[in-house]
Every structure is written in C-alpha cells, then in structure tokens.
Write an enzyme that holds these catalytic residues in place. Sequence first.
Site, mmCIF file in Angstrom:
data_model
loop_
_atom_site.group_PDB
_atom_site.id
_atom_site.type_symbol
_atom_site.label_atom_id
_atom_site.label_comp_id
_atom_site.label_asym_id
_atom_site.label_seq_id
_atom_site.Cartn_x
_atom_site.Cartn_y
_atom_site.Cartn_z
ATOM 1 C CB SER A 129 42.319 35.606 39.267
ATOM 2 O OG SER A 129 43.405 36.132 39.995
ATOM 3 C CE1 TYR A 153 38.220 38.653 41.954
ATOM 4 C CE2 TYR A 153 40.505 38.110 42.457
ATOM 5 C CZ TYR A 153 39.530 38.468 41.538
ATOM 6 O OH TYR A 153 39.871 38.635 40.217
ATOM 7 C CE LYS A 157 37.219 36.487 39.078
ATOM 8 N NZ LYS A 157 36.401 36.873 37.922
HETATM 9 P P1 NAD Z 1 36.921 46.207 36.007
HETATM 10 O O1 NAD Z 1 36.247 46.449 37.293
HETATM 11 O O2 NAD Z 1 37.689 47.297 35.371
HETATM 12 O O3 NAD Z 1 35.858 45.655 34.943
HETATM 13 C C1 NAD Z 1 34.693 44.951 35.305
HETATM 14 C C2 NAD Z 1 33.535 45.555 34.490
HETATM 15 O O4 NAD Z 1 32.349 44.822 34.771
HETATM 16 C C3 NAD Z 1 33.247 47.012 34.849
HETATM 17 O O5 NAD Z 1 33.075 47.746 33.666
HETATM 18 C C4 NAD Z 1 31.962 46.946 35.666
HETATM 19 O O6 NAD Z 1 31.200 48.130 35.549
HETATM 20 C C5 NAD Z 1 31.295 45.734 35.048
HETATM 21 N N1 NAD Z 1 30.374 45.028 35.933
HETATM 22 C C6 NAD Z 1 30.612 44.611 37.210
HETATM 23 N N2 NAD Z 1 29.545 43.948 37.694
HETATM 24 C C7 NAD Z 1 28.623 43.925 36.693
HETATM 25 C C8 NAD Z 1 27.305 43.371 36.573
HETATM 26 N N3 NAD Z 1 26.747 42.709 37.591
HETATM 27 N N4 NAD Z 1 26.643 43.533 35.410
HETATM 28 C C9 NAD Z 1 27.211 44.202 34.376
HETATM 29 N N5 NAD Z 1 28.440 44.747 34.438
HETATM 30 C C10 NAD Z 1 29.134 44.607 35.575
HETATM 31 O O7 NAD Z 1 37.855 44.910 36.211
HETATM 32 P P2 NAD Z 1 38.976 44.314 35.270
HETATM 33 O O8 NAD Z 1 40.283 44.580 35.883
HETATM 34 O O9 NAD Z 1 38.738 44.688 33.867
HETATM 35 O O10 NAD Z 1 38.685 42.759 35.479
HETATM 36 C C11 NAD Z 1 37.845 42.040 34.606
HETATM 37 C C12 NAD Z 1 37.694 40.616 35.112
HETATM 38 O O11 NAD Z 1 38.980 40.008 35.224
HETATM 39 C C13 NAD Z 1 37.071 40.497 36.506
HETATM 40 O O12 NAD Z 1 36.229 39.365 36.513
HETATM 41 C C14 NAD Z 1 38.256 40.287 37.415
HETATM 42 O O13 NAD Z 1 37.913 39.574 38.573
HETATM 43 C C15 NAD Z 1 39.184 39.475 36.513
HETATM 44 N N6 NAD Z 1 40.605 39.632 36.885
HETATM 45 C C16 NAD Z 1 41.171 40.869 36.937
HETATM 46 C C17 NAD Z 1 42.509 41.018 37.298
HETATM 47 C C18 NAD Z 1 43.150 42.374 37.379
HETATM 48 O O14 NAD Z 1 44.244 42.472 37.910
HETATM 49 N N7 NAD Z 1 42.561 43.428 36.876
HETATM 50 C C19 NAD Z 1 43.273 39.881 37.581
HETATM 51 C C20 NAD Z 1 42.670 38.630 37.499
HETATM 52 C C21 NAD Z 1 41.324 38.512 37.130
HETATM 53 C C1 UD1 Z 2 46.414 41.380 43.844
HETATM 54 C C2 UD1 Z 2 45.436 40.393 44.421
HETATM 55 C C3 UD1 Z 2 45.044 39.389 43.350
HETATM 56 C C4 UD1 Z 2 44.527 40.104 42.113
HETATM 57 C C5 UD1 Z 2 45.596 41.090 41.641
HETATM 58 C C6 UD1 Z 2 45.173 41.884 40.458
HETATM 59 C C7 UD1 Z 2 45.959 40.254 46.828
HETATM 60 C C8 UD1 Z 2 46.491 39.398 47.930
HETATM 61 N N1 UD1 Z 2 46.007 39.733 45.581
HETATM 62 O O1 UD1 Z 2 47.553 40.664 43.447
HETATM 63 O O2 UD1 Z 2 44.058 38.525 43.842
HETATM 64 O O3 UD1 Z 2 44.254 39.167 41.087
HETATM 65 O O4 UD1 Z 2 45.873 42.005 42.711
HETATM 66 O O5 UD1 Z 2 44.117 42.739 40.756
HETATM 67 O O6 UD1 Z 2 45.511 41.354 47.052
HETATM 68 N N2 UD1 Z 2 52.686 46.325 46.544
HETATM 69 C C9 UD1 Z 2 53.355 47.269 47.313
HETATM 70 N N3 UD1 Z 2 52.743 48.464 47.550
HETATM 71 C C10 UD1 Z 2 51.502 48.776 47.066
HETATM 72 C C11 UD1 Z 2 50.818 47.808 46.278
HETATM 73 C C12 UD1 Z 2 51.433 46.584 46.041
HETATM 74 O O7 UD1 Z 2 54.469 47.025 47.761
HETATM 75 O O8 UD1 Z 2 50.993 49.871 47.335
HETATM 76 C C13 UD1 Z 2 53.352 45.045 46.236
HETATM 77 C C14 UD1 Z 2 52.610 43.817 46.740
HETATM 78 O O9 UD1 Z 2 53.011 43.484 48.052
HETATM 79 C C15 UD1 Z 2 53.035 42.762 45.702
HETATM 80 C C16 UD1 Z 2 53.207 43.572 44.400
HETATM 81 O O10 UD1 Z 2 53.396 44.929 44.837
HETATM 82 O O11 UD1 Z 2 54.287 42.205 46.042
HETATM 83 C C17 UD1 Z 2 52.003 43.509 43.490
HETATM 84 O O12 UD1 Z 2 50.828 43.835 44.220
HETATM 85 P P1 UD1 Z 2 49.405 44.046 43.511
HETATM 86 O O13 UD1 Z 2 49.552 44.913 42.328
HETATM 87 O O14 UD1 Z 2 48.440 44.459 44.576
HETATM 88 O O15 UD1 Z 2 49.042 42.588 42.967
HETATM 89 P P2 UD1 Z 2 48.974 41.182 43.750
HETATM 90 O O16 UD1 Z 2 49.118 41.328 45.212
HETATM 91 O O17 UD1 Z 2 49.900 40.247 43.065
#
Ligand code: NAD
Ligand code: UD1
Length: 343
Positions: A129, A153, A157
């Site tokens: 991330s 978190y 990572k």
């Molecule tokens: P998500 O929660 O939708 O998907 C994660 C999946 O993993 C789920 O289906 C959950 O049931 C499964 N899971 C969790 N723990 C498990 C375990 N121990 N064994 C088997 N299955 C398990 O999340 P996502 O948004 O799809 O994110 C996927 C990955 O990307 C994560 O590692 C997350 O940290 C990373 N990531 C996500 C974002 C984001 O904004 N969504 C941003 C940066 C990184």
């Molecule tokens: C957050 C996480 C980041 C994670 C990412 C995707 C934090 C500090 N960071 O990023 O680690 O990888 O989500 O899951 O939590 N905002 C509002 N109102 C809301 C929600 C968000 O104003 O109700 C604003 C936030 O202040 C930010 C932007 O929208 O400026 C995006 O926020 P968000 O979607 O939560 O993502 P990040 O904070 O970038």
Amino acid sequence: MSSETAQILVTGGAGYIGSHTCVALIQAGFTPVIVDNFSNSHPLAIARIEAITGIRPQLHECDIADEDAMRQVLRNHEFAAAIHFAGVKAVGRSVSEPLETYRQNVTGSLSLLQSLNEGGITRLIFSSSATVYGGAEQMPISETARVQPTNPYGHSKAMVEQILHDLAAAEPDWGIGVLRYFNPVGAHKSGEIGEDPQGIPDNLFPYVSQVAIGRREKLQVFGNDYNTPDGTGVRDYIHVMDLAEGHVAALQACLQSQGLFAVNLGTGQGSSVLEIIKAFEQTSGQSIPFEIIARRPGDVGTSFADPSKAKELLGFEAQRDLTQMCQDSWNWQQRNPTGYSNH
Ligand code: NAD
Ligand code: UD1
C-alpha cells in the site's frame, strides 16, 4: 503448461480487489484458484465472477494461516504463482488492535510463504500500500521515497515487504512483485462485483455512494485547511479494474524474472474531496450533502503516485478516468444497494 492457462493461487480472491483481479486473470487466460475464509467478503462474489466471465473459479474456503489446509490446497494444484491479497486493512482498528493486525498480516503472510516454499512455488505478487510511505514530503511519490509508515497497518505492510526482500536475497529462485496501491475505487462495469464495506465505510468513495443512494444522510469532510488548492485532502484514486489489470501485468513480469520489484499502482493524478463530491453528483444526478469537520487524525494533505516505474517495467498505465470511477461505483451501488447481502 503455457503461462496463459497457468493456475494462479489467489488468497483473498473473494474480496474487493481480489474478485476484480480474478476477472482480469480469467480474461487474460489464467486460471485463478481462490483461497478465502470469507472474514471480510461474501461467497456470492464467486458466482458474480462467473456471471461476468462464464468461468467459476475453484474455491478453497480456509485460512491462509492453516498450514495443513494450505498443504492440501497446494497438493491439489500445480500453481505457477500466487497473488496474496488476504489480510486486514482497517487503519483505525490497527491502532486499537495492533496485535490482531500483525497476526493477520505478518504471521498470516509468513505462514503462507512457508507453505509456498514447501510446495516449490516461487512466484508471488504481494498487495502492499502507498500507506508505507507515511507522510511523504515529495510529490509525486516515487518508489525510492522513504518507507516510514505511521500506523500499525502500514508497519505490517512494510514488515512483509522486508521479509520478501530478505527471501528474494536468500533464495535466488524467487520472483516477487510488491505492488503499492494508491486509492482503489470503482467497480466492474457490469455492476456484478464491487466494494462491500461492513458497517460504516471508512473510505471516501463508499461513503459518498451510500449518501447518494440515501443510506447515509451526509458526508463529513475531514478538514478544509490543508495546503491544497481547495483545502481538502488530495488523493490518487485508481479504478479497481485498472488495478486488477496492473496485477496481470505484474504477474506476467514476475513469471519471467527473478528477484524482487516494488512498483506504485496509481494514476499520477490527484483529486480533492470536493472534486470527488462534484464528480459523483454529476454522474449520479444526486446531491451529496456534506459538512466540513476537523481533520481526521493521521491523515496527510496530499498523496499521489509517480506511476512511471510501472509503465517502464510492466508496460502498465491506468486507462480509466474519474468519471468512469464514479459511474462504475454508482452502477454497483444502485444494483446492490446493500452490497452482497439480501440477494
Ligand atoms: P478485502 O477485505 O475486500 O479482501 C481481503 C480478502 O481476504 C477478503 O475476502 C477476506 O475474507 C480474505 N481474508 C482475510 N484474511 C484471511 C485469511 N487469514 N485467510 C483467508 N482469507 C482471508 O480487502 P481489499 O480491499 O480487497 O484488499 C486486498 C489487499 O490489498 C489487502 O491486503 C489490503 O491490505 C491491500 N490494500 C487494499 C487497499 C484498499 O484501499 N482496498 C489499499 C492498499 C492495499
Ligand atoms: C486510507 C488509509 C490507507 C488505506 C486507504 C485505502 C488512513 C490514514 N489511510 O487512505 O492506509 O490504504 O484508506 O483503504 O486511514 N475523507 C473524508 N470523509 C470521509 C472519508 C474520507 O473527508 O468520510 C477524506 C480523507 O480525509 C482523505 C480522502 O477523503 O482526504 C480519502 O480518504 P480515504 O478514502 O479514507 O483514503 P485514505 O485516507 O487516503
């Protein structure tokens, strides 16, 4: 077996990014096999992948940390590589329950790596991330920026990244792609799969679309006193199908190389919270009431990627713009007003 029909283990494949990546993998000719414990997803996502692609990925419902179960899965398939999404992602919860976050993300990943190593699988794509950069000073953020997470978190990572570096150094057979996502949003254009947060969404896009559909009264904008053009936070939102296609490009590179690469997956474009509200209003035709409140603790003002390394190394460039991100989020929200539940 040609790489195009190769079986790919996808941990967390029923989740938000995993389900979209399964679609992209199938469309590129790969055969995803999902391991998921459904701790943060719904089995219906698997049927929806089939509805889009005509192919139902094989599913093993188990925990990645269950080494006996994983051994069984690995015995049943000939995997060319693994894509590792499974883990927890809530930043707030990582602060209040750090041990659980480290157990899931670090111990879980270590267990998986152990199982892969035993099974002779040496190609891996890992979900990292942009949060590993913490409050980076230089924009856009390139991969050479310092890794300095600001919450458990982000540390979880960064720790797994370090483990993977050490593994790649010790075992030259391994080929590893570390992907640092910026802000994934949107949904598949069919509206069959999308983001389905449990409870009150933490993130901006799902919150905005729940306001638009009438599930929530108004959005709270966290601060308008940042050093940005309109004072609200600026982020690099990337369409989840672009992100999914980025995984396919990274997989193809990783299947043909050894060592470790780390790349940003973003668009290089920043958008403010107010710009997102406006774009979503235009796309949905709904008004999004909002109020400005104090900054959210831990937030940074601006974060956007330098995406040039992904282009040079993987030939990957995000294609979908903000309008498409809003349209596809809104389509998913309208077709699934309460997510996957009640279907
Ligand atoms: P998500 O929660 O939708 O998907 C994660 C999946 O993993 C789920 O289906 C959950 O049931 C499964 N899971 C969790 N723990 C498990 C375990 N121990 N064994 C088997 N299955 C398990 O999340 P996502 O948004 O799809 O994110 C996927 C990955 O990307 C994560 O590692 C997350 O940290 C990373 N990531 C996500 C974002 C984001 O904004 N969504 C941003 C940066 C990184
Ligand atoms: C957050 C996480 C980041 C994670 C990412 C995707 C934090 C500090 N960071 O990023 O680690 O990888 O989500 O899951 O939590 N905002 C509002 N109102 C809301 C929600 C968000 O104003 O109700 C604003 C936030 O202040 C930010 C932007 O929208 O400026 C995006 O926020 P968000 O979607 O939560 O993502 P990040 O904070 O970038």
